[in-house]
Each structure stands twice: as C-alpha cells, then as structure tokens.
Design a protein around this motif. Structure first.
Motif, mmCIF file in Angstrom:
data_model
loop_
_atom_site.group_PDB
_atom_site.id
_atom_site.type_symbol
_atom_site.label_atom_id
_atom_site.label_comp_id
_atom_site.label_asym_id
_atom_site.label_seq_id
_atom_site.Cartn_x
_atom_site.Cartn_y
_atom_site.Cartn_z
ATOM 1 N N LEU A 1 0.701 -1.053 -0.001
ATOM 2 C CA LEU A 1 -0.005 -0.052 0.036
ATOM 3 C C LEU A 1 0.842 1.181 -0.011
ATOM 4 O O LEU A 1 0.596 2.000 -0.592
ATOM 5 N N GLN A 2 1.874 1.163 0.676
ATOM 6 C CA GLN A 2 2.967 2.241 0.590
ATOM 7 C C GLN A 2 3.248 2.668 -0.484
ATOM 8 O O GLN A 2 3.526 3.777 -1.214
ATOM 9 N N GLN A 3 3.788 1.419 -1.606
ATOM 10 C CA GLN A 3 4.450 1.595 -2.617
ATOM 11 C C GLN A 3 3.300 2.335 -3.702
ATOM 12 O O GLN A 3 3.636 3.174 -4.494
ATOM 13 N N ARG A 4 2.006 1.648 -3.531
ATOM 14 C CA ARG A 4 1.146 2.515 -4.349
ATOM 15 C C ARG A 4 0.667 3.786 -4.046
ATOM 16 O O ARG A 4 0.357 4.660 -4.841
ATOM 17 N N LEU A 5 0.808 4.143 -2.851
ATOM 18 C CA LEU A 5 0.600 5.378 -2.269
ATOM 19 C C LEU A 5 1.706 6.498 -2.818
ATOM 20 O O LEU A 5 1.434 7.569 -3.502
ATOM 21 N N THR A 6 2.741 6.048 -2.748
ATOM 22 C CA THR A 6 3.847 6.668 -3.524
ATOM 23 C C THR A 6 3.838 6.902 -4.679
ATOM 24 O O THR A 6 3.963 7.892 -5.489
ATOM 25 N N ALA A 7 3.447 5.786 -5.685
ATOM 26 C CA ALA A 7 3.300 6.007 -7.160
ATOM 27 C C ALA A 7 2.142 7.137 -7.407
ATOM 28 O O ALA A 7 1.883 7.732 -8.427
ATOM 29 N N ALA A 8 0.889 6.979 -6.573
ATOM 30 C CA ALA A 8 -0.312 7.981 -6.537
ATOM 31 C C ALA A 8 0.301 9.352 -6.494
ATOM 32 O O ALA A 8 -0.189 10.477 -7.238
ATOM 33 N N ASP A 9 0.973 9.229 -5.484
ATOM 34 C CA ASP A 9 1.761 10.894 -5.085
ATOM 35 C C ASP A 9 2.449 11.325 -6.326
ATOM 36 O O ASP A 9 2.362 12.635 -6.758
ATOM 37 N N GLU A 10 3.199 10.713 -6.852
ATOM 38 C CA GLU A 10 4.227 10.905 -8.157
ATOM 39 C C GLU A 10 3.244 11.284 -9.316
ATOM 40 O O GLU A 10 3.366 11.975 -10.001
ATOM 41 N N ARG A 11 2.094 10.389 -9.275
ATOM 42 C CA ARG A 11 1.233 10.750 -10.540
ATOM 43 C C ARG A 11 0.724 11.968 -10.489
ATOM 44 O O ARG A 11 0.281 12.720 -11.138
ATOM 45 N N ALA A 12 0.021 12.318 -9.184
ATOM 46 C CA ALA A 12 -0.204 13.628 -8.896
ATOM 47 C C ALA A 12 0.404 14.718 -9.131
ATOM 48 O O ALA A 12 0.094 15.799 -9.719
ATOM 49 N N ASP A 13 1.774 14.517 -8.575
ATOM 50 C CA ASP A 13 2.912 15.688 -8.975
ATOM 51 C C ASP A 13 2.871 15.941 -10.434
ATOM 52 O O ASP A 13 3.097 16.941 -11.153
ATOM 53 N N VAL A 14 2.784 14.739 -11.363
ATOM 54 C CA VAL A 14 3.066 14.660 -12.634
ATOM 55 C C VAL A 14 1.999 15.698 -13.263
ATOM 56 O O VAL A 14 1.944 16.386 -14.199
ATOM 57 N N LEU A 15 0.832 15.165 -12.954
ATOM 58 C CA LEU A 15 -0.694 15.912 -13.411
ATOM 59 C C LEU A 15 -0.698 17.286 -13.266
ATOM 60 O O LEU A 15 -0.932 18.223 -13.746
ATOM 61 N N GLU A 16 -0.326 17.733 -11.896
ATOM 62 C CA GLU A 16 -0.186 19.117 -11.449
ATOM 63 C C GLU A 16 1.025 19.852 -12.077
ATOM 64 O O GLU A 16 0.606 21.001 -12.683
ATOM 65 N N GLY A 17 2.035 19.435 -12.541
ATOM 66 C CA GLY A 17 2.899 19.903 -13.594
ATOM 67 C C GLY A 17 2.383 20.271 -14.660
ATOM 68 O O GLY A 17 2.570 21.280 -15.535
ATOM 69 N N LEU A 18 1.716 19.183 -15.449
ATOM 70 C CA LEU A 18 1.166 19.267 -16.730
ATOM 71 C C LEU A 18 -0.150 20.412 -16.628
ATOM 72 O O LEU A 18 -0.292 21.073 -17.404
ATOM 73 N N LEU A 19 -0.905 20.181 -15.686
ATOM 74 C CA LEU A 19 -1.919 21.439 -15.452
ATOM 75 C C LEU A 19 -1.307 22.767 -15.511
ATOM 76 O O LEU A 19 -1.778 23.480 -16.233
ATOM 77 N N ARG A 20 0.088 22.793 -14.689
ATOM 78 C CA ARG A 20 0.479 24.243 -14.773
ATOM 79 C C ARG A 20 1.065 24.515 -16.306
ATOM 80 O O ARG A 20 0.697 25.914 -16.689
ATOM 81 N N GLN A 21 1.756 23.758 -16.911
ATOM 82 C CA GLN A 21 2.122 23.775 -18.306
ATOM 83 C C GLN A 21 0.727 24.104 -19.242
ATOM 84 O O GLN A 21 0.953 25.180 -20.238
ATOM 85 N N THR A 22 -0.190 23.348 -19.038
ATOM 86 C CA THR A 22 -1.229 23.837 -19.706
ATOM 87 C C THR A 22 -1.841 25.148 -19.578
ATOM 88 O O THR A 22 -2.497 25.829 -20.543
ATOM 89 N N ASN A 23 -1.898 25.471 -18.362
ATOM 90 C CA ASN A 23 -2.341 26.750 -18.041
ATOM 91 C C ASN A 23 -1.555 27.794 -18.447
ATOM 92 O O ASN A 23 -1.983 28.982 -19.213
ATOM 93 N N GLU A 24 -0.296 27.819 -18.580
ATOM 94 C CA GLU A 24 0.601 28.752 -19.215
ATOM 95 C C GLU A 24 0.520 28.811 -20.652
ATOM 96 O O GLU A 24 0.425 29.913 -21.427
ATOM 97 N N LEU A 25 0.152 27.502 -21.360
ATOM 98 C CA LEU A 25 0.012 27.707 -22.634
ATOM 99 C C LEU A 25 -1.377 28.220 -23.194
ATOM 100 O O LEU A 25 -1.392 28.821 -24.143
#
Length: 194
Positions: A97-121
């Motif tokens: 479960l900890q591994q899956r939580l870490t993966a979910a946190d990393e995915r949330a970080d990636v999505l947040e970064g893409l959302l920022r880039q999309t907003n800038e675009l």
C-alpha cells in the motif's frame, strides 16, 4: 534390641538353645517384645504403603497437570505462529500500500505539473493565438492524454478483489499482487488455498 532367646524343655527344666525333637519355647517377656516389634513393623509397613500410594496418586495428578500444560503450550505456540503470520501479512500489505501511495503521489505531481504547463500554454494562446505552433499544442495534448490514461496499478485486495469492479476484472499481468503477500495471507488464515 537383643535377639529373642530360645529354650528347650528337658527333664531338668529349661535349657538355653534349641534341640531337635524337644519342645522349644521363648520367655513371655521376649515374646511380648517380639510381638510389639512385629506390630510396630506392621504399622510402619502399613504407613509406608499408604505413603507410597499417596505419592503414586500425586504423580498421576502431576502427570495430568503436565499433559494439560503441554497442551496449553502447544496451543500457545500455534496461536503465536498464526499471529506472527498475520503480522507478516499485514507488514507486506502495508508495504504494498505504501508503494502504491508513493506512485499515486508521483502521478499527482506529474498531473499538477502538466496542469500548470497547460495553463501557461492557454494563457499564451489567449493573448496571441498564433504565437504557439500547433506542434507544441499537439505535444502538450499528447502528454496530458498520456498522464490522464487510467492507471494500470489498480489495487487488488486479495481478500475483496479489485477496488474498482469488486473483483470482476482481471488485474494486468505486470501489476499482480506480490506473491509473498498472498502466501503470508494464506499462512495467517486470511485466504484459503483454493
């Protein structure tokens, strides 16, 4: 105590010692002492026999208690092994479960970064629609679609099944639950060996 003196009867009276063919006798006082000693010995023997019987009964009771205690120790050992197996299963489950939580946190970080880039675009496009080449927009859309693609690591609880469909779907081959977790859950009694 001195030995009982024996006498034999002759014409002259009592003569100390035994003689063949003659009547042998003992003095009354010696006889009384011998009877008292015999009685005392008999009483002592009876007491010793009674003590022996009581000790044998104690040994039987102690053996019964020992058998009972041995059964309790065995039950304790089995219970301890079962608890240790459950603890091991829980540790493996927590680790997964900890591994899956870490993966979910990393995915949330990636999505947040893409959302920022999309907003800038979008901000740049809003100001001047022709300032951003269509290849950049297509590349950004590809990254967003890739990031938004459903995660392949849907958690499958071995006790309940998939958390999305309740166990009706098949878990992807590359994301199967750790076999050590399954073994630990079986050992702990959470899963049957079906």
């Amino acid at each position: 105590m001195s030995e009982v003196k024996r006498y034999h009867v002759t014409e002259a009276g009592l003569v100390e010692g035994e003689a063949l063919g003659r009547i042998n006798v003992v003095l009354g006082s010696d006889y009384d002492v011998a009877v008292a000693v015999g009685t005392a010995f008999g009483n002592t023997l009876e007491r010793v026999v009674a003590e022996r019987d009581a000790l044998q009964a104690s040994i039987v009771r102690l053996n019964d208690k020992l058998s009972c205690m041995s059964a309790h120790v065995l039950a304790y050992k089995l219970s301890r092994q079962r608890l240790l197996g459950r603890a091991r299963a829980r540790e493996l489950l927590i680790s997964e479960l900890q591994q899956r939580l870490t993966a979910a946190d990393e995915r949330a970080d990636v999505l947040e970064g893409l959302l920022r880039q999309t907003n800038e675009l979008l901000y740049v496009i809003q100001g001047d629609p022709g300032a951003v080449p269509s290849s950049s927009i297509d590349a950004m859309r590809g990254e967003v679609f890739t990031a938004l693609k459903p995660a392949a690591d849907v958690f499958v609880d071995p006790l309940k099944g998939c958390d999305v469909c309740g166990g009706k779907c098949q878990q992807p081959e590359e994301k199967k639950t750790d076999p050590r977790l399954i073994d630990a859950l079986r050992e702990a009694g959470f899963l049957r060996n079906d």
